[in-house]
Design an enzyme around this catalytic site. Structure first.
Site, PDB file in Angstrom:
ATOM      1  N   ASP A  57      36.925  22.946 -13.465  1.00  0.00           N
ATOM      2  CA  ASP A  57      36.785  24.404 -13.582  1.00  0.00           C
ATOM      3  C   ASP A  57      36.700  24.840 -15.045  1.00  0.00           C
ATOM      4  OD1 ASP A  57      36.547  26.955 -12.549  1.00  0.00           O
ATOM      5  OD2 ASP A  57      38.711  27.282 -12.374  1.00  0.00           O
ATOM      6  N   HIS A  74      27.438  25.129 -17.156  1.00  0.00           N
ATOM      7  CA  HIS A  74      27.306  24.150 -16.065  1.00  0.00           C
ATOM      8  C   HIS A  74      26.559  22.893 -16.534  1.00  0.00           C
ATOM      9  CE1 HIS A  74      29.147  26.881 -13.367  1.00  0.00           C
ATOM     10  NE2 HIS A  74      28.146  27.735 -13.304  1.00  0.00           N
ATOM     11  N   ASN A 105      31.461  28.750  -3.217  1.00  0.00           N
ATOM     12  CA  ASN A 105      30.634  29.037  -4.396  1.00  0.00           C
ATOM     13  C   ASN A 105      29.279  29.663  -4.055  1.00  0.00           C
ATOM     14  OD1 ASN A 105      31.926  26.179  -6.255  1.00  0.00           O
ATOM     15  ND2 ASN A 105      32.490  28.337  -6.459  1.00  0.00           N
ATOM     16  N   ARG A 225      43.275  19.607 -12.487  1.00  0.00           N
ATOM     17  CA  ARG A 225      42.466  20.826 -12.506  1.00  0.00           C
ATOM     18  C   ARG A 225      42.353  21.307 -13.943  1.00  0.00           C
ATOM     19  NH1 ARG A 225      41.458  25.618  -8.392  1.00  0.00           N
ATOM     20  NH2 ARG A 225      40.089  26.839  -9.720  1.00  0.00           N
ATOM     21  N   GLU A 244      49.800  14.021  -6.872  1.00  0.00           N
ATOM     22  CA  GLU A 244      50.434  14.669  -8.023  1.00  0.00           C
ATOM     23  C   GLU A 244      49.404  15.592  -8.670  1.00  0.00           C
ATOM     24  OE1 GLU A 244      53.575  14.359  -8.918  1.00  0.00           O
ATOM     25  OE2 GLU A 244      53.982  12.902  -7.335  1.00  0.00           O
TER      26      GLU A 244
HETATM   27  C1  IPE Z   1      36.683  25.498  -7.824  1.00  0.00           C
HETATM   28  O1  IPE Z   1      36.376  26.368  -8.862  1.00  0.00           O
HETATM   29  C2  IPE Z   1      35.427  24.854  -7.309  1.00  0.00           C
HETATM   30  C3  IPE Z   1      34.797  23.892  -8.213  1.00  0.00           C
HETATM   31  C4  IPE Z   1      35.283  23.471  -9.357  1.00  0.00           C
HETATM   32  C5  IPE Z   1      33.536  23.365  -7.760  1.00  0.00           C
HETATM   33  P1  IPE Z   1      36.209  27.919  -8.584  1.00  0.00           P
HETATM   34  O2  IPE Z   1      35.965  28.567  -9.896  1.00  0.00           O
HETATM   35  O3  IPE Z   1      35.182  28.157  -7.544  1.00  0.00           O
HETATM   36  O4  IPE Z   1      37.635  28.302  -7.998  1.00  0.00           O
HETATM   37  P2  IPE Z   1      38.343  29.710  -7.842  1.00  0.00           P
HETATM   38  O5  IPE Z   1      37.350  30.652  -7.263  1.00  0.00           O
HETATM   39  O6  IPE Z   1      38.770  30.129  -9.211  1.00  0.00           O
HETATM   40  O7  IPE Z   1      39.508  29.449  -6.952  1.00  0.00           O
HETATM   41  C1  IPE Z   2      33.403  25.443 -12.321  1.00  0.00           C
HETATM   42  O1  IPE Z   2      33.280  26.329 -13.378  1.00  0.00           O
HETATM   43  C2  IPE Z   2      32.068  25.019 -11.792  1.00  0.00           C
HETATM   44  C3  IPE Z   2      31.745  25.537 -10.464  1.00  0.00           C
HETATM   45  C4  IPE Z   2      32.574  26.168  -9.693  1.00  0.00           C
HETATM   46  C5  IPE Z   2      30.400  25.308  -9.971  1.00  0.00           C
HETATM   47  P1  IPE Z   2      33.228  27.894 -13.128  1.00  0.00           P
HETATM   48  O2  IPE Z   2      31.797  28.313 -13.062  1.00  0.00           O
HETATM   49  O3  IPE Z   2      34.068  28.295 -12.002  1.00  0.00           O
HETATM   50  O4  IPE Z   2      33.852  28.409 -14.503  1.00  0.00           O
HETATM   51  P2  IPE Z   2      34.798  29.666 -14.685  1.00  0.00           P
HETATM   52  O5  IPE Z   2      36.000  29.470 -13.803  1.00  0.00           O
HETATM   53  O6  IPE Z   2      33.996  30.864 -14.305  1.00  0.00           O
HETATM   54  O7  IPE Z   2      35.133  29.625 -16.140  1.00  0.00           O
HETATM   55 MG    MG Z   3      36.038  28.860 -11.831  1.00  0.00          MG
END
Ligand code: IPE
Ligand code: IPE
Ligand code: MG
Length: 277
Positions: A57, A74, A105, A225, A244
């Site tokens: 994330d 990305h 997503n 995470r 864990e």
């Molecule tokens: C979790 O990230 C999904 C992936 C890393 C693919 P998100 O950005 O979608 O999670 P939330 O919405 O903050 O829970």
């Molecule tokens: C995780 O990064 C990748 C995917 C969920 C595809 P994010 O796109 O959720 O990044 P933030 O959380 O907005 O920074």
């Molecule tokens: Mg995210």
């Protein structure tokens, strides 16, 4: 007087070091070769997690801090995934599962979803060549019925090309949600029960595990995470019953080899009791 000049010099050096580290306000310094080597040595002497899951994330925030579009975050995240998988293999991790795209997503703006899908195809067709040669067995977990055709074709191709590899198994969670995966497992089990192939009373936890997309893969020992959120976001919810958890504020594109080693080192210091004393 002399002290004053000295402390100004010191703060100037600190400022310069900070600027080198990345975007404004960012403190993370990434890998230092010596630190990585010594930490790797230390970690390799302990008990390694067999299966590591990563919720990658923070791509969007990484891009935003640099004034870039989310998609370039990305793209940087994709390159990082490749680097970390190779390093995990080097460290001796046998299974790694990366959360790439969740069932939730799809709620993102169409441009971002389309861009992500194109990046996936690009990665499978070009960047993952290296991994194929590297001995990674790539398997995709998640739904396949909603993916664009070109993504599906690329997925099937990469799975086929790496089918006999065995150095590390890499599960990529794409259109993946833990609840959706459990739902599909239940449907398959219910069908078998309706056909009289199994008796509902005999369904055990092992049967549920073996009907999930991760069938044959041991449960994750460690889930990392990045990006600082302390939640599981529908990732491997059945399989992570006793994993864990290590949450780091580092944004995924900044996640370094050293960060992976630090997470493993933290894991090695945990007391895994599994309900016992
Ligand atoms: C979790 O990230 C999904 C992936 C890393 C693919 P998100 O950005 O979608 O999670 P939330 O919405 O903050 O829970
Ligand atoms: C995780 O990064 C990748 C995917 C969920 C595809 P994010 O796109 O959720 O990044 P933030 O959380 O907005 O920074
Ligand atoms: Mg995210």
């Amino acid at each position: 007087m002399e002290r004053n000049v000295f402390s100004r010099l010191l703060s100037g050096i600190r400022r310069l070091l900070k600027q080198r580290a990345g975007a404004p306000g960012e403190q993370h310094v990434g890998d230092m070769a010596d630190d990585v080597d010594s930490l790797k040595e230390k970690v390799s002497q302990g008990k390694l997690p067999v299966h590591v899951g990563i919720i990658m994330d923070g791509n969007g925030r990484w891009a935003k801090r640099r004034g870039l579009p989310r998609l370039s975050g990305h793209a940087a995240g994709g390159r990082k995934a490749e680097e970390i998988v190779k390093f995990a293999q080097d460290v001796g991790i046998k299974h790694i599962t990366l959360y790439v795209f969740s069932t939730e997503n799809w709620r993102r703006p169409k441009d971002e979803v389309d861009g992500l899908m194109n990046l996936l195809v690009d990665m499978f067709e070009k960047r993952f060549d290296d991994l194929v040669n590297y001995g990674a067995k790539i398997r995709i977990i998640g739904r396949r019925d909603r993916l664009p055709h070109n993504v599906l074709r690329a997925i099937m191709n990469v799975e086929e090309r790496t089918r006999t590899n065995s150095r590390i198994s890499v599960n990529l969670a794409i259109d993946y949600g833990g609840r959706d995966e459990i739902k599909r497992a239940f449907q398959r089990l219910a069908k078998k029960a309706a056909l009289g192939e199994i008796s509902p009373d005999d369904i055990g936890e092992e049967d549920i595990s073996s009907h999930l997309d991760t069938s044959g893969v041991p449960d994750p020992d460690l889930i990392i995470r990045t990006g600082g959120e302390k939640r599981i976001s529908n990732f491997l919810i059945w399989q992570s019953a006793y994993a864990e958890l290590v949450v780091t504020p580092v944004l995924w594109p900044d996640f370094s080899r050293q960060d992976l080693l630090m997470a493993i080192s933290e894991y090695q210091q945990r007391d895994r009791r599994f309900g016992s004393v």
